[in-house]
Design a protein around this motif. Structure first.
Motif, PDB file in Angstrom:
ATOM      1  N   VAL A 182      20.427 -23.896  16.565  1.00 45.03           N
ATOM      2  CA  VAL A 182      19.035 -23.164  16.452  1.00 45.03           C
ATOM      3  C   VAL A 182      17.981 -24.128  16.040  1.00 45.03           C
ATOM      4  O   VAL A 182      18.173 -25.505  15.511  1.00 45.03           O
ATOM      5  N   ASP A 183      16.783 -24.093  16.574  1.00 42.79           N
ATOM      6  CA  ASP A 183      15.567 -24.842  16.076  1.00 42.79           C
ATOM      7  C   ASP A 183      14.414 -24.030  16.286  1.00 42.79           C
ATOM      8  O   ASP A 183      14.382 -22.668  16.139  1.00 42.79           O
ATOM      9  N   ARG A 184      13.441 -24.690  16.365  1.00 44.27           N
ATOM     10  CA  ARG A 184      12.083 -23.711  16.138  1.00 44.27           C
ATOM     11  C   ARG A 184      11.973 -22.624  14.983  1.00 44.27           C
ATOM     12  O   ARG A 184      11.568 -21.686  15.102  1.00 44.27           O
ATOM     13  N   LEU A 185      12.639 -23.321  13.886  1.00 44.61           N
ATOM     14  CA  LEU A 185      12.418 -22.223  12.733  1.00 44.61           C
ATOM     15  C   LEU A 185      11.197 -22.274  12.120  1.00 44.61           C
ATOM     16  O   LEU A 185      10.734 -23.225  11.665  1.00 44.61           O
ATOM     17  N   ARG A 186      10.828 -21.020  12.015  1.00 44.59           N
ATOM     18  CA  ARG A 186       9.679 -20.467  11.226  1.00 44.59           C
ATOM     19  C   ARG A 186       9.743 -19.483  10.212  1.00 44.59           C
ATOM     20  O   ARG A 186      10.546 -18.471  10.478  1.00 44.59           O
ATOM     21  N   ILE A 187       9.198 -19.555   9.208  1.00 44.87           N
ATOM     22  CA  ILE A 187       9.150 -18.468   8.198  1.00 44.87           C
ATOM     23  C   ILE A 187       7.800 -17.952   7.921  1.00 44.87           C
ATOM     24  O   ILE A 187       6.935 -18.703   7.888  1.00 44.87           O
ATOM     25  N   LEU A 188       7.779 -16.823   7.937  1.00 45.75           N
ATOM     26  CA  LEU A 188       6.364 -16.024   7.818  1.00 45.75           C
ATOM     27  C   LEU A 188       6.595 -14.788   6.644  1.00 45.75           C
ATOM     28  O   LEU A 188       7.782 -14.807   6.352  1.00 45.75           O
ATOM     29  N   ARG A 189       5.441 -14.430   6.319  1.00 46.25           N
ATOM     30  CA  ARG A 189       5.547 -13.387   5.237  1.00 46.25           C
ATOM     31  C   ARG A 189       4.399 -12.339   5.422  1.00 46.25           C
ATOM     32  O   ARG A 189       3.486 -12.493   6.307  1.00 46.25           O
ATOM     33  N   ASP A 190       4.463 -11.231   4.699  1.00 45.89           N
ATOM     34  CA  ASP A 190       3.582 -10.095   4.898  1.00 45.89           C
ATOM     35  C   ASP A 190       2.314 -10.424   4.224  1.00 45.89           C
ATOM     36  O   ASP A 190       2.384 -11.188   3.155  1.00 45.89           O
ATOM     37  N   VAL A 191       1.257  -9.870   4.329  1.00 45.48           N
ATOM     38  CA  VAL A 191       0.049  -9.814   3.561  1.00 45.48           C
ATOM     39  C   VAL A 191       0.238  -9.258   2.149  1.00 45.48           C
ATOM     40  O   VAL A 191       0.990  -8.282   1.971  1.00 45.48           O
ATOM     41  N   TYR A 192      -0.008  -9.925   1.295  1.00 42.94           N
ATOM     42  CA  TYR A 192       0.080  -9.448  -0.124  1.00 42.94           C
ATOM     43  C   TYR A 192      -1.390  -8.997  -0.608  1.00 42.94           C
ATOM     44  O   TYR A 192      -2.230  -9.860  -0.893  1.00 42.94           O
ATOM     45  N   TYR A 193      -1.684  -7.764  -0.775  1.00 45.59           N
ATOM     46  CA  TYR A 193      -2.940  -7.161  -1.206  1.00 45.59           C
ATOM     47  C   TYR A 193      -2.845  -7.323  -2.956  1.00 45.59           C
ATOM     48  O   TYR A 193      -2.051  -6.613  -3.652  1.00 45.59           O
ATOM     49  N   ILE A 194      -3.736  -7.951  -3.185  1.00 50.75           N
ATOM     50  CA  ILE A 194      -4.072  -8.193  -4.860  1.00 50.75           C
ATOM     51  C   ILE A 194      -4.763  -7.251  -5.368  1.00 50.75           C
ATOM     52  O   ILE A 194      -5.885  -6.657  -5.089  1.00 50.75           O
ATOM     53  N   SER A 195      -4.271  -6.766  -6.414  1.00 47.82           N
ATOM     54  CA  SER A 195      -4.847  -5.405  -7.288  1.00 47.82           C
ATOM     55  C   SER A 195      -5.710  -5.829  -8.119  1.00 47.82           C
ATOM     56  O   SER A 195      -5.305  -6.353  -9.512  1.00 47.82           O
TER      57      SER A 195
ATOM     58  N   ILE B 295       1.002  -1.088  -0.006  1.00 49.75           N
ATOM     59  CA  ILE B 295       0.087  -0.043  -0.148  1.00 49.75           C
ATOM     60  C   ILE B 295       0.794   1.148   0.099  1.00 49.75           C
ATOM     61  O   ILE B 295       1.646   1.272   0.584  1.00 49.75           O
ATOM     62  N   PHE B 296       0.563   2.195  -0.903  1.00 49.97           N
ATOM     63  CA  PHE B 296       1.306   3.333  -0.991  1.00 49.97           C
ATOM     64  C   PHE B 296       0.392   4.421  -0.756  1.00 49.97           C
ATOM     65  O   PHE B 296      -0.672   4.429  -1.136  1.00 49.97           O
ATOM     66  N   ARG B 297       0.809   5.450  -0.264  1.00 46.44           N
ATOM     67  CA  ARG B 297      -0.007   6.803  -0.164  1.00 46.44           C
ATOM     68  C   ARG B 297       0.364   8.027  -0.545  1.00 46.44           C
ATOM     69  O   ARG B 297       1.674   8.492  -0.619  1.00 46.44           O
ATOM     70  N   ALA B 298      -0.513   9.019  -1.219  1.00 47.17           N
ATOM     71  CA  ALA B 298       0.202  10.380  -1.381  1.00 47.17           C
ATOM     72  C   ALA B 298      -0.851  11.464  -0.628  1.00 47.17           C
ATOM     73  O   ALA B 298      -1.783  10.889  -0.127  1.00 47.17           O
TER      74      ALA B 298
END
Length: 558
Positions: A429-442, A136-139
């Motif tokens: 290292v353990d308990r490795l988790r990868i997450l991502r941001d929400v992707y807003y579809i245009s 999301i971008f804003r002016a």
């Protein structure tokens, strides 16, 4: 909205990897009369991609080809649908203060004031929004039309740390390993880098079926030993072959050949298990949404892990790749100083090289520490033991022209987008988790284009059935040579939001989006002759505060 707030659903424990997930069951109810019209009988695990059956009785009524994977009728994943989350809403919140961006808020639907909606507030009065490439971008001014909107200057809208954490979507949890998958020879997601490297003294070594990794590097070479993640996910057909092969002796000529499965790495996408429900209707027929596992590359990623420092000294580096650029956080295990870098440099808001941001953390010497590092919305975040770390300089950065994924044979690029390096350190290292941001579809309300792509197999001018969409998405996420062409241009949407004076303040316009963008009916899709895309102030009901039912989902709404 998912996963923040969820409607009618099923809770499923994956019978292959044990990962707990939810699938939507809202399609069971006919909205015109609130009567049950069908049953959800299965869905896909986000973690290992196995399609499970949650109702064996109905599943057995279906002939081949079945919508769930081989062996699903024999494995226990039974689940019943439960009604949606119930929440406490503060109706006085917006009488005491202004609505804030990223609030989860309740309002009367602009097209039918008798219906209440709940979404996330992303746009405020007096600005023009642009949705592009998932962000999301804003002016800071209101455009009169789309032509004017296209000519405005925009800045990316950034989430504060608590909202970035609340909205993050899981990609993979390494604690939950599908033993049948890895036992078939399917490569582990996390492994020593480069792949195929034989571990030497001072390198990472896997423990507990690659759930934990240990390195004894203190006092040895200062070279960095790397673990890297690759997004190698089995498709529906590959899972079938793996399951069928597991029940046949290796010496049997009828045993399926697994050597040609080619588990190629792919880009991380906007996948949601929640959207994968298999719908059963009478007479026996079925609808399955295999496209729920994503069509759009998501480069904004987060890594979580538990770090055990076995001896003081050395350093650990957390690395996230987006568009071929490496966004890193290096932590000195003796002093506790964390240093950020982008390809070993950093840039101020004007795009000029600047000093690397630094911060003092609680990581000093032997101990166990919970780490979280994210690259969301052109900003780097670090958490240690659940607390956000403040750096001495801004951790935001300007546009870097990294909007096209890059494959790098030596370092992996966006096909090995997450890494953990250790230099002169003895750690685990353990308990490795990868997450991502929400992707807003245009996607616009008039559906003049049905996907954000301008070129390639998923472009808007290609009509694709369900099965074709899955095949086309795999193409887009794996065919490296075409990425510069397919990702160079993506559709954008523009939304001006008016602000009014005191006498007409009730007409101020807000913009609402759902966290589950592929399935959310939100401001993007409302604009019709009878409905505006914005929510006027007079339609606001309040701020969502707390989920009190079901008991298994009790939590604050963030």
């Amino acid at each position: 909205m998912a996963p923040t707030l969820q409607g009618r659903h099923q809770d499923v424990d994956c019978p292959m990897c044990g990962f707990p997930y939810r699938i939507s069951a809202s399609q069971e109810i006919d909205p015109s009369n609130e009567q049950k019209q069908a049953d959800v009988i299965g869905g896909e695990c986000l973690n290992c991609r196995y399609w499970a059956c949650t109702n064996r009785q109905q599943g057995k009524l279906l002939g081949y080809p079945r919508p769930f994977n081989a062996g699903a009728l024999e494995l226990d994943a039974e689940s019943k649908s439960a009604n949606g989350d119930r929440i406490i809403v503060s109706k006085f919140a917006y009488a005491l203060r202004e609505p804030e961006r990223w609030d989860v808020f309740v309002f009367r639907f602009p097209g039918n004031a008798s219906r209440n909606y709940i979404k996330r507030l992303v746009g405020l009065p007096g600005e023009t929004l642009k949705l592009h490439r998932g962000d999301i971008f804003r002016a800071g001014q209101v455009a009169k039309n789309e032509t004017e909107a296209r000519g405005l200057d925009y800045t990316i809208v950034r989430k504060p740390p608590r909202k970035a954490l609340a909205m993050a979507q899981l990609v993979h949890d390494n604690t939950y390993q599908a033993e049948q998958l890895t036992g078939s020879g399917w490569p582990y997601r996390w492994d020593l880098w480069p792949r195929g490297t034989t571990a030497a003294k001072g390198d990472w070594e896997p423990v507990d079926n690659h759930r934990r990794f240990v390195i004894e590097g203190k006092g040895l070479s200062q070279k960095t030993s790397w673990l890297r993640y690759q997004h190698r996910v089995p498709d529906f057909g590959q899972w079938n072959r793996i399951v069928r092969a597991s029940g046949v002796k290796k010496s049997d000529a009828k045993r399926p050949n697994l050597r040609d499965m080619q588990p190629v790495p792919q880009l991380i996408s906007d996948a949601y298990s929640y959207n994968s429900g298999i719908l059963f209707q009478y007479p026996p027929q079925v609808q399955s949404n295999r496209a729920a596992m994503g069509m759009y590359w998501v480069g904004d990623l987060m890594i979580e892990c538990r770090l055990e420092v076995l001896a003081a000294g050395g350093s650990v580096r957390l690395d996230l790749v987006e568009g071929g650029k490496h966004f890193a956080c290096t932590i000195n295990l003796e002093s506790g100083v964390a240093t950020l870098g982008i390809d070993n440099a950093f840039y101020n808001s004007a795009g000029e090289p600047s000093k690397l941001p630094e911060a003092l953390t609680s990581i000093r010497g032997p101990g166990i520490y919970e780490l979280r590092f994210a690259n969301f919305d052109d900003q780097l975040f670090l958490w240690v033991n659940g607390k956000p770390i403040a750096f001495d300089l801004p951790s935001t950065y300007p546009p870097l022209d990294n909007t096209i994924p890059v494959s790098d044979e030596e370092e992996g690029g966006d096909l090995a987008p997450v890494g953990i390096g250790a230099s002169g350190a003895s750690v685990a290292v353990d308990r490795l988790r990868i997450l991502r941001d929400v992707y807003y579809i245009s996607v616009p309300s008039d559906l003049s284009f049905t996907r954000s792509y301008v070129r390639g197999p998923l472009a808007a001018d290609h009509y694709l059935g369900r099965a074709d969409v899955v095949s086309a998405a795999r193409q887009v996420l794996t065919e490296q040579t075409n990425w510069p062409k397919w990702f160079s241009q993506m559709h954008a949407l523009y939304f001006p939001l008016d602000r009014f004076g005191n006498s007409d303040r009730g007409q101020d316009q807000f913009f609402a989006l759902g966290d589950n963008s592929p399935q959310s009916k939100d401001s993007r899709l409302w604009a019709t002759p009878h409905t505006e895309y914005y929510v006027e102030r007079d339609l606001l009901i309040g701020k969502a505060l707390f989920i009190y039912w079901p008991l298994t989902h009790i939590q604050w709404v963030r």
